[in-house]
Structures are given as C-alpha cells and as structure tokens.
Design a protein around this motif. Structure first.
Motif, PDB file in Angstrom:
ATOM      1  N   PHE A   1      36.534  13.194  28.242  1.00 35.94           N
ATOM      2  CA  PHE A   1      37.452  12.574  27.757  1.00 35.94           C
ATOM      3  C   PHE A   1      37.258  12.179  26.244  1.00 35.94           C
ATOM      4  O   PHE A   1      38.468  11.471  25.481  1.00 35.94           O
ATOM      5  CB  PHE A   1      37.418  11.110  28.006  1.00 35.94           C
ATOM      6  N   SER A   2      36.314  12.667  25.041  1.00 37.32           N
ATOM      7  CA  SER A   2      36.134  12.020  23.888  1.00 37.32           C
ATOM      8  C   SER A   2      35.021  12.898  23.712  1.00 37.32           C
ATOM      9  O   SER A   2      34.499  13.516  23.626  1.00 37.32           O
ATOM     10  CB  SER A   2      35.707  10.345  23.851  1.00 37.32           C
ATOM     11  N   ASN A   3      35.802  13.102  22.112  1.00 42.09           N
ATOM     12  CA  ASN A   3      34.490  13.957  20.514  1.00 42.09           C
ATOM     13  C   ASN A   3      33.749  13.697  20.014  1.00 42.09           C
ATOM     14  O   ASN A   3      33.570  13.562  18.957  1.00 42.09           O
ATOM     15  CB  ASN A   3      36.373  14.785  20.359  1.00 42.09           C
ATOM     16  N   VAL A   4      33.935  11.806  20.495  1.00 45.66           N
ATOM     17  CA  VAL A   4      33.164  10.811  19.517  1.00 45.66           C
ATOM     18  C   VAL A   4      32.251  11.525  19.093  1.00 45.66           C
ATOM     19  O   VAL A   4      31.196  12.224  19.624  1.00 45.66           O
ATOM     20  CB  VAL A   4      33.171   9.651  20.210  1.00 45.66           C
ATOM     21  N   PRO A   5      31.646  11.418  17.682  1.00 41.41           N
ATOM     22  CA  PRO A   5      30.249  12.141  17.372  1.00 41.41           C
ATOM     23  C   PRO A   5      28.927  11.880  18.445  1.00 41.41           C
ATOM     24  O   PRO A   5      28.594  10.397  18.562  1.00 41.41           O
ATOM     25  CB  PRO A   5      29.526  11.846  15.737  1.00 41.41           C
ATOM     26  N   ILE A   6      27.798  12.237  19.259  1.00 44.30           N
ATOM     27  CA  ILE A   6      26.781  12.313  19.891  1.00 44.30           C
ATOM     28  C   ILE A   6      25.598  12.448  19.121  1.00 44.30           C
ATOM     29  O   ILE A   6      25.494  13.704  18.846  1.00 44.30           O
ATOM     30  CB  ILE A   6      27.279  12.467  21.531  1.00 44.30           C
ATOM     31  N   VAL A   7      24.568  11.512  19.013  1.00 46.17           N
ATOM     32  CA  VAL A   7      23.310  11.463  18.308  1.00 46.17           C
ATOM     33  C   VAL A   7      22.336  11.738  19.776  1.00 46.17           C
ATOM     34  O   VAL A   7      22.645  10.609  19.991  1.00 46.17           O
ATOM     35  CB  VAL A   7      22.745  11.792  16.874  1.00 46.17           C
ATOM     36  N   MET A   8      21.796  12.707  20.232  1.00 48.37           N
ATOM     37  CA  MET A   8      21.121  12.332  20.920  1.00 48.37           C
ATOM     38  C   MET A   8      19.194  11.818  20.561  1.00 48.37           C
ATOM     39  O   MET A   8      19.021  12.610  19.660  1.00 48.37           O
ATOM     40  CB  MET A   8      20.639  13.103  22.282  1.00 48.37           C
ATOM     41  N   LEU A   9      18.891  10.748  21.111  1.00 46.88           N
ATOM     42  CA  LEU A   9      17.635  10.237  20.478  1.00 46.88           C
ATOM     43  C   LEU A   9      16.379  10.120  21.704  1.00 46.88           C
ATOM     44  O   LEU A   9      16.513  10.821  23.332  1.00 46.88           O
ATOM     45  CB  LEU A   9      17.231   8.265  21.047  1.00 46.88           C
TER      46      LEU A   9
ATOM     47  N   ALA B   1      26.039  17.521  22.759  1.00 48.81           N
ATOM     48  CA  ALA B   1      25.337  16.867  21.857  1.00 48.81           C
ATOM     49  C   ALA B   1      25.672  17.295  19.967  1.00 48.81           C
ATOM     50  O   ALA B   1      25.585  18.741  20.735  1.00 48.81           O
ATOM     51  CB  ALA B   1      24.173  15.793  21.468  1.00 48.81           C
ATOM     52  N   ASP B   2      25.675  16.232  19.305  1.00 46.76           N
ATOM     53  CA  ASP B   2      26.553  16.694  18.015  1.00 46.76           C
ATOM     54  C   ASP B   2      24.552  17.007  17.622  1.00 46.76           C
ATOM     55  O   ASP B   2      25.056  18.026  16.576  1.00 46.76           O
ATOM     56  CB  ASP B   2      27.400  15.964  17.660  1.00 46.76           C
TER      57      ASP B   2
ATOM     58  N   ARG C   1      42.676  18.631  15.896  1.00 43.59           N
ATOM     59  CA  ARG C   1      42.993  18.584  17.338  1.00 43.59           C
ATOM     60  C   ARG C   1      43.365  20.694  16.913  1.00 43.59           C
ATOM     61  O   ARG C   1      43.664  20.374  15.814  1.00 43.59           O
ATOM     62  CB  ARG C   1      44.234  18.631  18.132  1.00 43.59           C
ATOM     63  N   LEU C   2      43.076  21.292  18.254  1.00 41.29           N
ATOM     64  CA  LEU C   2      43.639  22.355  18.237  1.00 41.29           C
ATOM     65  C   LEU C   2      44.065  22.917  19.218  1.00 41.29           C
ATOM     66  O   LEU C   2      44.176  21.794  20.474  1.00 41.29           O
ATOM     67  CB  LEU C   2      41.762  22.987  18.875  1.00 41.29           C
ATOM     68  N   PHE C   3      45.083  23.534  19.557  1.00 44.41           N
ATOM     69  CA  PHE C   3      46.135  24.088  20.023  1.00 44.41           C
ATOM     70  C   PHE C   3      46.153  25.556  19.902  1.00 44.41           C
ATOM     71  O   PHE C   3      46.379  26.034  19.313  1.00 44.41           O
ATOM     72  CB  PHE C   3      47.196  23.226  19.656  1.00 44.41           C
ATOM     73  N   ILE C   4      45.598  25.701  21.828  1.00 45.62           N
ATOM     74  CA  ILE C   4      46.346  27.176  21.876  1.00 45.62           C
ATOM     75  C   ILE C   4      47.204  27.455  22.563  1.00 45.62           C
ATOM     76  O   ILE C   4      47.343  26.988  24.081  1.00 45.62           O
ATOM     77  CB  ILE C   4      44.636  28.330  22.400  1.00 45.62           C
ATOM     78  N   LEU C   5      48.143  28.613  22.147  1.00 48.29           N
ATOM     79  CA  LEU C   5      49.458  29.073  23.137  1.00 48.29           C
ATOM     80  C   LEU C   5      50.117  27.289  23.813  1.00 48.29           C
ATOM     81  O   LEU C   5      50.722  26.964  24.440  1.00 48.29           O
ATOM     82  CB  LEU C   5      49.200  29.852  23.971  1.00 48.29           C
TER      83      LEU C   5
ATOM     84  N   VAL D   1      42.971  21.878  23.299  1.00 47.53           N
ATOM     85  CA  VAL D   1      41.647  22.295  23.767  1.00 47.53           C
ATOM     86  C   VAL D   1      40.522  20.799  23.273  1.00 47.53           C
ATOM     87  O   VAL D   1      40.774  21.236  22.194  1.00 47.53           O
ATOM     88  CB  VAL D   1      41.679  23.724  23.657  1.00 47.53           C
ATOM     89  N   ASN D   2      40.106  20.548  24.090  1.00 44.92           N
ATOM     90  CA  ASN D   2      39.204  19.392  23.035  1.00 44.92           C
ATOM     91  C   ASN D   2      38.091  19.995  22.498  1.00 44.92           C
ATOM     92  O   ASN D   2      36.914  20.604  23.595  1.00 44.92           O
ATOM     93  CB  ASN D   2      38.474  18.582  24.097  1.00 44.92           C
ATOM     94  N   LEU D   3      37.800  19.913  21.677  1.00 46.98           N
ATOM     95  CA  LEU D   3      36.495  20.446  20.590  1.00 46.98           C
ATOM     96  C   LEU D   3      35.522  19.370  20.201  1.00 46.98           C
ATOM     97  O   LEU D   3      36.258  18.142  20.053  1.00 46.98           O
ATOM     98  CB  LEU D   3      37.157  21.629  19.339  1.00 46.98           C
ATOM     99  N   THR D   4      34.481  19.744  20.188  1.00 50.43           N
ATOM    100  CA  THR D   4      33.695  18.132  19.648  1.00 50.43           C
ATOM    101  C   THR D   4      33.544  18.498  18.027  1.00 50.43           C
ATOM    102  O   THR D   4      34.593  19.207  17.375  1.00 50.43           O
ATOM    103  CB  THR D   4      32.392  17.970  19.743  1.00 50.43           C
ATOM    104  N   ALA D   5      33.031  17.380  17.440  1.00 51.41           N
ATOM    105  CA  ALA D   5      33.389  17.185  15.806  1.00 51.41           C
ATOM    106  C   ALA D   5      32.762  18.871  15.389  1.00 51.41           C
ATOM    107  O   ALA D   5      33.382  19.349  14.040  1.00 51.41           O
ATOM    108  CB  ALA D   5      32.916  16.364  15.482  1.00 51.41           C
TER     109      ALA D   5
END
Length: 229
Positions: free
Chosen positions: A71-79, A96-97, A146-150, A154-158
């Motif tokens: 539900f979200s494309n918020v940047p995520i940094v894994m520790l 993860a980003d 945001r990306l749209f195809i046809l 389409v949800n993409l990460t940062a």
C-alpha cells in the motif's frame, strides 16, 4: 515541514539513540518495537522514511516490508545485524530501498537518510522539463512520481521509479551496472552491483508482460542495461 521517520527495532537503546540523533536534526520520529506495531503505524500514518530492523518479534522485517509495499512506496532502509550478503539482497527483493549493517555509525545512518530523502523528496520541476513523459504504453508523471501502463497505475518503489525515469529519459543509452549504482544510489553507496540487478529484475516484473523477454528494459550482455520504448 519536518520530515517524519518511523524507527523500528526491538533494541530500545538503539531506538533511543537514533531517535535522539534524528530529532537533533529537526526530524519528527515515531518508534515501534515489534513487527505488528510497525505495520499498524505504517498503515495509519504517512512517513518520509522507515528504518526497519530485520530481526523483530511477532513479525520479521522482511514480512513487514513486504506488507507495507502492498500500500505504500515510502523509502524503507533495512537495519540488519547479519553480514550475510543474501540477507541484504533478500531485503531488497522484499521491497527495501537500502540496507545498513549493524553495528553502524549514527552519522552514516543520518547521511544515508538525508541522501534518500533528497532523491525522493518533492522537487520543483525545471521550467523546460516535461512534467509527464510518455513512451510507448508507459506514462510517467514526474511530479507525483507515478507510473501508468495502458492507463493502469503500477506501484513502484522510489528506487524503481528513479531507475525507470533514468532509462526512459535516455532511450537506447546503455548504462553499466556501476554507472547505475552511481547515478541512482550515489557515489558513496557501500553496496555492490548485485543491488542493481535485483532492482532491474523487480522493475521488469512490474512493467513487462513477459519479464524474460522484456519489451522496455533490455540487457546488453557484458555491458549493462538500456531502455527501448
């Protein structure tokens, strides 16, 4: 407006240290100490960044990351306290980003956070730069990222969006994996080129009808990747 960061780790001393340091830089910080609490907060709030520990009670960081990506494309940094490369790559596979290996220097953490926020933050478009790029069936809205195809979003990460934007704005130009790492992740990024391969593979899975026979993002064997609309 202050940047809002969610810090998730079951080690309270680590959370306390990160929170104090980020608040010193004017950021608003919320904390969670297990996976379920982290997912609940991420569902109910909008964050500019999430720092997410890998080993968590109730729900591990991989699952939390995967659920947030629904539900979200918020940047995520894994520790992660694990130095094993597969753990890092698996974290990227789950959406993860970036990743930071423990023990870490808080200055490195802050530098990484600020670098990602600079790249993913809202930017004023240049007067001569198109706000929307259309290429074949793809439509990229640069302002809303945001990306749209046809016509279907389409949800993409940062990171995925930055990669695709770079490809689309440079059609038929072959980028080496090292160059992509430098342009998208930054010259100071400590990871290796496998990170690029993971993101390109994930990007293809989202935008290609048949990822094994790509229409948009192609491989130049022994050289790198390029875009053909």
């Amino acid at each position: 407006m202050a940047k809002k960061v969610l810090v998730v780790d079951d080690e309270k001393l680590i959370v306390k240290g990160i929170r104090f340091s980020l608040e010193q830089d004017g950021m608003e910080v919320e904390c969670a100490y297990d996976g379920e609490e982290a997912l609940k907060l991420a569902t109910e709030n909008a964050y500019d960044m999430i720092l997410l520990d890998l080993m968590l009670p109730k729900m591990d960081g991989f699952e939390v990351c995967q659920r947030i990506r629904e539900f979200s494309n918020v940047p995520i940094v894994m520790l992660t306290a694990k130095g094993d490369d597969m753990d890092k790559i698996l974290g990227l596979e789950y959406g993860a980003d970036d990743y930071i290996t423990k023990p870490f220097n808080i200055l490195e953490v802050k530098a990484r956070i600020k670098a990602i926020m600079r790249r993913t933050g809202t930017k004023e478009p240049a007067p001569d730069k198109a706000k929307v790029i259309e290429s074949g069936d793809l439509r990229l809205d640069l302002e809303s990222r945001r990306l749209f195809i046809l016509g279907r979003e389409v949800n993409l990460t940062a990171r995925e969006f930055e990669l695709l934007e770079l490809f689309v704005t440079n059609p038929n130009k072959v980028f080496s994996r090292e160059k992509l790492l430098e342009l998208v992740w930054g010259v100071d990024y400590p990871g290796d080129v496998r990170t690029v391969d993971v993101h390109v593979r994930r990007l293809r899975e989202k935008i290609e009808a048949n990822p094994s026979e790509p229409k948009y993002v192609h491989t130049k064997w022994g050289v790198g990747y390029y875009y053909r609309g």
